[in-house]
Design a protein around this motif. Structure first.
Motif, PDB file in Angstrom:
ATOM      1  N   ILE A 136      -1.192  -3.084  -6.363  1.00 34.55           N
ATOM      2  CA  ILE A 136      -1.300  -4.376  -5.770  1.00 34.55           C
ATOM      3  C   ILE A 136      -2.057  -4.984  -6.745  1.00 34.55           C
ATOM      4  CG2 ILE A 136      -2.396  -5.627  -3.743  1.00 34.55           C
ATOM      5  CD1 ILE A 136      -2.034  -2.817  -2.402  1.00 34.55           C
ATOM      6  N   SER A 188       2.457   1.790  -3.456  1.00 33.10           N
ATOM      7  CA  SER A 188       1.732   2.098  -4.578  1.00 33.10           C
ATOM      8  C   SER A 188       1.346   3.840  -4.490  1.00 33.10           C
ATOM      9  CB  SER A 188       0.347   1.549  -4.411  1.00 33.10           C
ATOM     10  OG  SER A 188      -0.392   1.926  -3.057  1.00 33.10           O
ATOM     11  N   ILE A 189       1.859   4.549  -3.515  1.00 34.91           N
ATOM     12  CA  ILE A 189       1.516   5.862  -3.372  1.00 34.91           C
ATOM     13  C   ILE A 189       2.280   6.626  -4.479  1.00 34.91           C
ATOM     14  CG2 ILE A 189       1.401   7.814  -2.093  1.00 34.91           C
ATOM     15  CD1 ILE A 189       1.156   6.197   0.351  1.00 34.91           C
ATOM     16  N   LEU A 203       1.133  -1.155  -0.045  1.00 37.85           N
ATOM     17  CA  LEU A 203      -0.056   0.084   0.041  1.00 37.85           C
ATOM     18  C   LEU A 203       0.964   1.444   0.072  1.00 37.85           C
ATOM     19  CD1 LEU A 203      -3.039   0.238   0.196  1.00 37.85           C
ATOM     20  CD2 LEU A 203      -2.860   0.468   2.557  1.00 37.85           C
TER      21      LEU A 203
END
Lengths: 311, 322
Positions: free
Chosen positions: A264, A251-252, A248
């Motif tokens: 993801i 993924s930013i 998570l």
């Protein structure tokens, strides 16, 4: 001292196909003065967690667990006692998309008055409202305006002001910055920071871990109804343990640094009869045989993680 | 000019806002003297807040609305009101909208949604169209395509829906795709997935994009060049990394400051907002950002021209930050 603690909370929605266990055995606790960020993808149960604490889960019900605020269980209270003494007074909520729920045919002032009347406030309405409106950085000019005359950021501040009207100790804010422009978003973040300084604790529900870093001392990561990792913000950002938390964070999209895109793959499992074992199993790069067994919570420095890697 | 897919010159569109009872209206200069060009296979980011005119620019390019003045050249052809040029732009330039829950018809099957553009433009036989739809589904990595083919939108997640929208745009084999906030409704965790897919298609088919967004951190993933818009005007433009690392216009700087990055230290400090509460002045006289600019000087009452400030860089500001 512990301010609020949520213990093994389970909330579900009955559907034709079976029970959707949106919040499944979630636990966390906050000390006085701490705020928490709840992060996760859509449909991971983060909004339901907020609604459960407010005891307003539309078409759903809390089946077990407890929520203790200042040493008192708020789940064991009768409905009427909770409504009279706790909801909006101790705990309030800024709902997702609430800025679109202002009534278009009433002025801002009329809408505030309605809330005060409902709670039988005995004091100077006008003074109370202007006080609260000023505290969110708006002036009295907005009193006589209708919602359509206000910008998105102003409407969001009005809704936040409504949640603050009865001076709650704990404010749950569900996606308060989503759908706002970045500049307005920054202003709302500063408003939340100011509320914290005035002694409020905030529970910020969002899918954006960048925004949580502005507000929260503690972070809970939710996945498919479970809180899979809980701990202090610095530990989660600097040393994320659960593979989902790691993914998570990766993924930013970032403004600085390299442009590597990570995301993801796949989608979370259905919450109607979810599979045995770790729910992240299908998408986890480090999945092993053991992960097919249900995962307990393993203690970490500041919280816990539900992952067999940390047995 | 041949390597340019799109050339926009002095594009202008003003709207008149009329009250219900008053006869005189106020003019909103939604797009005002906007010029830019886009090279084949490149991505231009149009960035700015709501109301900056980015979406109006997109609609003008597609001739969904008529410009007041200005010229648009697409792939060497000037786009006018004749059927031939309209057909060209509407076939070879496709649009992706922000909200994948609103931009596809919930009562249509996925196959029909993607096939519709082919039917409108009367391309291929029934068999060929079906083939093209399946190809487009493979292209956007919705697998197994044969299963998705017969599904309805409600059976898909937000990310999958946005890929359906992308497939619908791709089925006509466009040269240019205008993507208006394509990922802002999606979870952060899958934004990168859709951006990655868009980039792959760009490299594979040489598709050019105009990427419209207010989020500068996703802009960086896709774009080569960026133009920052404020109230209908381009205030700064140039190569994207250059502009984001060394903004020259105060508005660009304010936008950059406002972005949060996942850093635990954020907790301890106030967010810097380098923008003032707007002054009550006529925004169309002088610099439009003057009303909110922390650096405004007397000279800003004149309109600053968009001038060269470095290699490929333009900025419309008398102060110009370093």
């Amino acid at each position: 001292m512990t301010f609020i603690s949520v213990e093994n909370l389970k909330t579900g929605y009955e559907t034709e196909k079976g029970t959707v266990q949106a919040v499944d055995d979630v636990s966390f606790s906050l000390e006085n003065g701490e705020s928490i960020g709840i992060a996760g993808e859509s449909a991971c149960g983060k909004s339901t967690l907020g609604l459960s604490i407010m005891r307003i889960v539309p078409d759903g019900s809390i089946s077990s667990g407890d929520i203790i605020l200042d040493g008192k269980s708020i789940l064991k209270m009768s409905k009427s006692e909770f409504a009279k003494n706790v909801r909006w007074k101790d705990i309030s909520m800024v709902f997702q998309g609430a800025m679109n729920s202002l009534d278009p045919v009433f002025t801002v002032e009329e809408q505030f008055v309605e809330v005060l009347k409902q709670h039988r406030y005995d004091g100077d309405y006008k003074q109370k409202i202007s006080e609260i409106v000023n505290s969110v950085g708006l002036t009295q000019d907005v009193f006589k305006k209708y919602p359509h005359e206000l910008s998105g950021g102003m409407k969001q501040r009005i809704v936040i002001a409504m949640a603050l009207l009865l001076k709650p100790k704990f404010v749950i804010a569900d996606e308060p910055t989503t759908a706002l422009d970045v500049l307005v978003q920054a202003q709302i973040i500063n408003l939340l920071k100011k509320m914290k300084k005035e002694g409020m604790s905030i529970m910020l529900i969002t899918h954006d871990l960048a925004i949580i870093s502005e507000i929260a001392e503690k972070i809970g990561i939710m996945y498919a109804g479970k809180m899979i990792e809980f701990g202090s913000a610095s530990e989660i950002y600097k040393n994320p343990k659960h593979p989902y938390t790691q993914a998570l964070l990766k993924s930013i999209p970032k403004l600085r640094g390299d442009k590597v895109t990570n995301y993801i793959k796949g989608t979370p499992p259905s919450l109607i009869q979810p599979p045995q074992g770790c729910r992240f199993y299908d998408r986890c790069p480090q999945a092993m045989e053991k992960c097919k067994k249900d995962v307990p919570k393993f203690k970490t420095d500041s919280g816990y993680v539900s992952c067999w890697l940390y047995e | 000019m041949l390597d340019e897919i799109l050339l926009v010159q002095n594009l202008t569109k003003h709207f008149t806002k009329k009250g219900i009872f008053s006869s005189s209206g106020t003019v909103v200069k939604a797009v005002d003297d906007v010029s830019f060009s886009l090279k084949k296979g490149e991505v231009l980011v149009l960035a700015g807040e709501s109301g900056s005119g980015k979406s109006t620019t997109a609609r003008l390019i597609l001739r969904a609305i008529e410009p007041d003045s200005g010229r648009i050249f697409f792939d060497g052809t000037e786009i006018g009101n004749d059927n031939k040029s309209l057909e060209k732009i509407r076939m070879q330039c496709q649009m992706i909208h922000q909200d994948p829950y609103a931009s596809i018809n919930p009562r249509m099957k996925i196959s029909d949604i993607i096939m519709e553009p082919l039917e409108i433009h009367k391309i291929g036989t029934k068999e060929e169209r079906k083939r093209a739809v399946l190809d487009a589904l493979h292209e956007v990595k919705l697998e197994p395509a044969e299963d998705i083919f017969n599904k309805f939108p409600h059976m898909l997640s937000g990310g999958q829906r946005q890929r359906i929208v992308l497939a619908r745009a791709l089925v006509l084999k466009p040269k240019l795709i205008i993507a208006d906030e394509p990922v802002s409704m999606l979870d952060v965790s899958i934004r990168a997935e859709v951006l990655e897919l868009m980039r792959e298609l760009q490299q594979k088919h040489g598709i050019s994009y105009i990427y419209i967004t207010h989020d500068l951190s996703t802009a960086r993933y896709l774009g080569q060049n960026i133009a920052i818009m404020y109230l209908g005007k381009i205030v700064e433009s140039g190569p994207i990394d250059d502009v984001l690392l060394h903004p020259r216009h105060p508005y660009t700087q304010a936008l950059l400051d406002a972005i949060s990055e996942p850093e635990p230290d954020n907790l301890l400090k106030e967010k810097k907002i380098r923008i003032n509460e707007p002054l009550d002045i006529d925004v169309y006289r002088g610099c439009r950002f003057r009303a909110r600019c922390p650096y405004a000087i007397e000279k800003c009452k004149e309109e600053p021209p968009l001038e060269q400030t470095g290699r490929d860089r333009l900025a419309a500001c008398f102060v110009k930050l370093d």
